[in-house]
Design a protein around this motif. Structure first.
Motif, PDB file in Angstrom:
ATOM      1  N   PRO A  45      -1.406 -50.553 -38.335  1.00  0.00           N
ATOM      2  CA  PRO A  45      -2.488 -48.979 -38.148  1.00  0.00           C
ATOM      3  C   PRO A  45      -0.707 -47.649 -39.055  1.00  0.00           C
ATOM      4  CG  PRO A  45      -2.317 -49.136 -36.380  1.00  0.00           C
ATOM      5  CD  PRO A  45      -1.682 -50.143 -37.071  1.00  0.00           C
ATOM      6  N   ASN A  46      -0.820 -46.951 -39.987  1.00  0.00           N
ATOM      7  CA  ASN A  46      -0.237 -45.847 -40.420  1.00  0.00           C
ATOM      8  C   ASN A  46      -0.230 -45.118 -38.614  1.00  0.00           C
ATOM      9  OD1 ASN A  46       1.366 -44.421 -41.228  1.00  0.00           O
ATOM     10  ND2 ASN A  46       0.474 -43.313 -43.501  1.00  0.00           N
ATOM     11  N   PRO A  47       0.978 -44.913 -38.014  1.00  0.00           N
ATOM     12  CA  PRO A  47       0.819 -43.874 -37.737  1.00  0.00           C
ATOM     13  C   PRO A  47       0.786 -42.552 -38.013  1.00  0.00           C
ATOM     14  CG  PRO A  47       3.254 -44.783 -37.615  1.00  0.00           C
ATOM     15  CD  PRO A  47       2.474 -45.404 -38.976  1.00  0.00           C
ATOM     16  N   ASN A  48       1.212 -41.870 -39.346  1.00  0.00           N
ATOM     17  CA  ASN A  48       0.768 -40.949 -39.697  1.00  0.00           C
ATOM     18  C   ASN A  48      -0.606 -40.479 -40.012  1.00  0.00           C
ATOM     19  OD1 ASN A  48       3.891 -40.308 -39.521  1.00  0.00           O
ATOM     20  ND2 ASN A  48       3.299 -41.099 -41.947  1.00  0.00           N
ATOM     21  N   SER A  49      -1.443 -41.029 -40.147  1.00  0.00           N
ATOM     22  CA  SER A  49      -3.370 -41.545 -40.193  1.00  0.00           C
ATOM     23  C   SER A  49      -3.763 -41.137 -38.824  1.00  0.00           C
ATOM     24  CB  SER A  49      -3.713 -42.109 -40.790  1.00  0.00           C
ATOM     25  OG  SER A  49      -3.437 -44.004 -40.436  1.00  0.00           O
ATOM     26  N   GLN A  50      -2.925 -41.213 -38.065  1.00  0.00           N
ATOM     27  CA  GLN A  50      -3.693 -41.456 -36.665  1.00  0.00           C
ATOM     28  C   GLN A  50      -3.730 -40.048 -36.456  1.00  0.00           C
ATOM     29  OE1 GLN A  50      -5.013 -44.366 -34.605  1.00  0.00           O
ATOM     30  NE2 GLN A  50      -4.159 -45.580 -36.671  1.00  0.00           N
ATOM     31  N   PRO A  51      -4.783 -39.675 -35.323  1.00  0.00           N
ATOM     32  CA  PRO A  51      -4.990 -39.130 -34.127  1.00  0.00           C
ATOM     33  C   PRO A  51      -3.630 -38.409 -33.597  1.00  0.00           C
ATOM     34  CG  PRO A  51      -6.663 -39.916 -33.595  1.00  0.00           C
ATOM     35  CD  PRO A  51      -6.372 -40.728 -34.822  1.00  0.00           C
ATOM     36  N   GLN A  52      -3.680 -36.925 -33.158  1.00  0.00           N
ATOM     37  CA  GLN A  52      -2.305 -37.003 -32.260  1.00  0.00           C
ATOM     38  C   GLN A  52      -3.115 -37.283 -30.517  1.00  0.00           C
ATOM     39  OE1 GLN A  52       0.264 -35.271 -33.453  1.00  0.00           O
ATOM     40  NE2 GLN A  52       0.982 -34.761 -31.436  1.00  0.00           N
ATOM     41  N   LEU A  53      -2.277 -38.045 -30.247  1.00  0.00           N
ATOM     42  CA  LEU A  53      -2.209 -38.838 -29.107  1.00  0.00           C
ATOM     43  C   LEU A  53      -1.229 -37.701 -28.690  1.00  0.00           C
ATOM     44  CD1 LEU A  53      -0.597 -42.500 -30.421  1.00  0.00           C
ATOM     45  CD2 LEU A  53      -3.188 -41.517 -30.171  1.00  0.00           C
ATOM     46  N   SER A  54      -1.692 -38.438 -27.370  1.00  0.00           N
ATOM     47  CA  SER A  54      -1.328 -37.854 -25.912  1.00  0.00           C
ATOM     48  C   SER A  54       0.044 -38.175 -25.488  1.00  0.00           C
ATOM     49  CB  SER A  54      -2.303 -37.355 -24.671  1.00  0.00           C
ATOM     50  OG  SER A  54      -2.901 -39.201 -24.173  1.00  0.00           O
ATOM     51  N   ARG A  55       0.763 -37.434 -24.124  1.00  0.00           N
ATOM     52  CA  ARG A  55       1.910 -37.955 -23.803  1.00  0.00           C
ATOM     53  C   ARG A  55       1.763 -39.649 -22.921  1.00  0.00           C
ATOM     54  NH1 ARG A  55       4.646 -37.912 -18.892  1.00  0.00           N
ATOM     55  NH2 ARG A  55       6.816 -37.743 -19.731  1.00  0.00           N
ATOM     56  N   ALA A  56       0.594 -39.460 -22.678  1.00  0.00           N
ATOM     57  CA  ALA A  56       0.188 -40.853 -21.573  1.00  0.00           C
ATOM     58  C   ALA A  56       0.255 -42.163 -22.839  1.00  0.00           C
ATOM     59  CB  ALA A  56      -0.855 -40.791 -20.909  1.00  0.00           C
ATOM     60  N   GLU A  57      -0.346 -41.521 -23.587  1.00  0.00           N
ATOM     61  CA  GLU A  57      -0.931 -42.879 -24.755  1.00  0.00           C
ATOM     62  C   GLU A  57       0.706 -43.073 -25.397  1.00  0.00           C
ATOM     63  OE1 GLU A  57      -2.641 -45.229 -26.201  1.00  0.00           O
ATOM     64  OE2 GLU A  57      -3.685 -44.257 -24.683  1.00  0.00           O
ATOM     65  N   LEU A  58       1.526 -41.921 -26.026  1.00  0.00           N
ATOM     66  CA  LEU A  58       2.363 -42.304 -26.584  1.00  0.00           C
ATOM     67  C   LEU A  58       3.909 -43.167 -25.861  1.00  0.00           C
ATOM     68  CD1 LEU A  58       3.867 -38.464 -28.253  1.00  0.00           C
ATOM     69  CD2 LEU A  58       3.001 -41.118 -29.534  1.00  0.00           C
TER      70      LEU A  58
END
Length: 266
Positions: free
Chosen positions: A128-141
C-alpha cells in the motif's frame, strides 16, 4: 419653224386682247377714235433651244459614323534608371526559432523486488502507498519499523548471512546467556551455533511486534537464561517470529532516531 413662231405670238397676245376695253359703238366715238396704225410685225422670236437635261441630283450617301475616339492607354511608367552604385542583396528573412520540444519526464526506476515473509520476492507496487494511508500513531509507526527490521534479521539468520545481520544490531549484544561487545565476536559465535541447526528447513511464517510488557502478559516473562534485569527498562519492544512453529524473539530498544535489537533467544 414659221408655224411655231405664229403660234407663240398668238399665245402671248391673247391675254392682252382679252384685257383691252371694248371700242365704243356710237358714231361720235367711232369718229373720234383714231385708226390705229398697223403694227409692224414682231421680230421672230428666236427658237428656244431645248434645255439641257438637268444633271441628276446625286443622292447623298449617309455619312459614315465617326470612329469612336479610342481611350488613351495609361502612360507606361518611365524606365527605372539603373544606379551605377552596386545594389546590396536583400537579406533572406530570418526564420523564427522553433519552439523547443517538451523534454519527456524520465520514468522513475523500478524498485527491486522485496523478499516476502516466506522468502519469495514481492513486487513493491503491491504494498500500500504510505501517502494514501491515514495518519498513524507513534506506536503504530514504531511497530511497523521494528517489524521490517526483525524480518531482515530473521531472513539473514535463515540464509546464514550473520555478518549482514550483525551490522544492524545494538552493542553490547546479548545472544542467549552470553554478551558480545563487537560484531566480529558475535559473528564467530553465531555461525558456530547455526551450524548445529538445520536452518535450510526453517520457514518464517509471521512476526508479531508488541511492547515488552504486553509480550510478558501474553507469552510469559523472557527466559531467565538471558540473565538480564529489564524491570527498570522503558520503551522496550519485542518481535516474536514464528520459525516453523517455534518462537524466536528479538528485543529492541531506542537508539538515536530508530530502534535496534540488543538481545536474541529462541
Amino acid at each position: 419653224m414659221r408655224r411655231w413662231s405664229l403660234a407663240l405670238i398668238f399665245s402671248l397676245a391673247s391675254p392682252a386682247l382679252a384685257q383691252a376695253p371694248a371700242a365704243p359703238t356710237t358714231p361720235e366715238a367711232a369718229e373720234a377714235a383714231p385708226t390705229p396704225a398697223p403694227e409692224s410685225p414682231a421680230p421672230a422670236a428666236a427658237t428656244p433651244e431645248p434645255a439641257a437635261p438637268a444633271p441628276a441630283t446625286a443622292t447623298p450617301e449617309p455619312a459614315a459614323p465617326a470612329p469612336a475616339t479610342p481611350t488613351p492607354a495609361p502612360a507606361a511608367p518611365p524606365p527605372r534608371q539603373r544606379s551605377s552604385a552596386p545594389v546590396a542583396p536583400t537579406p533572406a528573412p530570418t526564420p523564427a526559432p522553433a519552439a523547443p520540444a517538451p523534454t519527456p519526464t524520465p520514468a522513475a526506476p523500478a524498485s527491486p523486488p522485496t523478499p516476502g515473509p516466506d522468502g519469495m520476492l514481492v513486487d513493491p507496487k503491491s504494498f500500500p502507498n504510505p501517502n494514501s494511508q491515514p495518519q498513524l500513531s507513534r506506536a503504530e509507526l514504531i511497530r511497523r519499523d521494528i517489524q521490517d527490521d526483525a524480518r531482515f534479521l530473521f531472513q539473514s539468520l535463515i540464509t546464514g548471512d550473520v555478518r549482514s545481520a550483525s551490522n544492524e544490531l545494538f552493542y553490547p549484544f546479548q545472544l542467549e546467556d552470553k554478551r558480545y561487545a563487537t560484531p566480529e565476536e558475535l559473528v564467530v559465535a553465531w555461525v558456530k551455533q547455526l551450524r548445529l541447526k538445520r536452518t535450510d528447513l526453517i520457514t518464517l511464517y509471521d512476526i508479531e511486534v508488541l511492547p515488552l510488557a504486553e509480550m510478558e502478559k501474553k507469552y510469559g516473562k523472557a527466559p531467565t537464561r538471558l540473565g538480564m534485569d529489564l524491570r527498570n527498562e522503558k520503551d522496550l519492544w519485542a518481535a516474536v517470529g514464528n520459525l516453523s512453529g517455534r518462537p524466536g524473539i528479538f528485543l529492541f530498544r531506542p537508539y538515536r532516531d530508530e530502534y535496534r535489537a540488543f538481545a536474541y533467544t529462541d
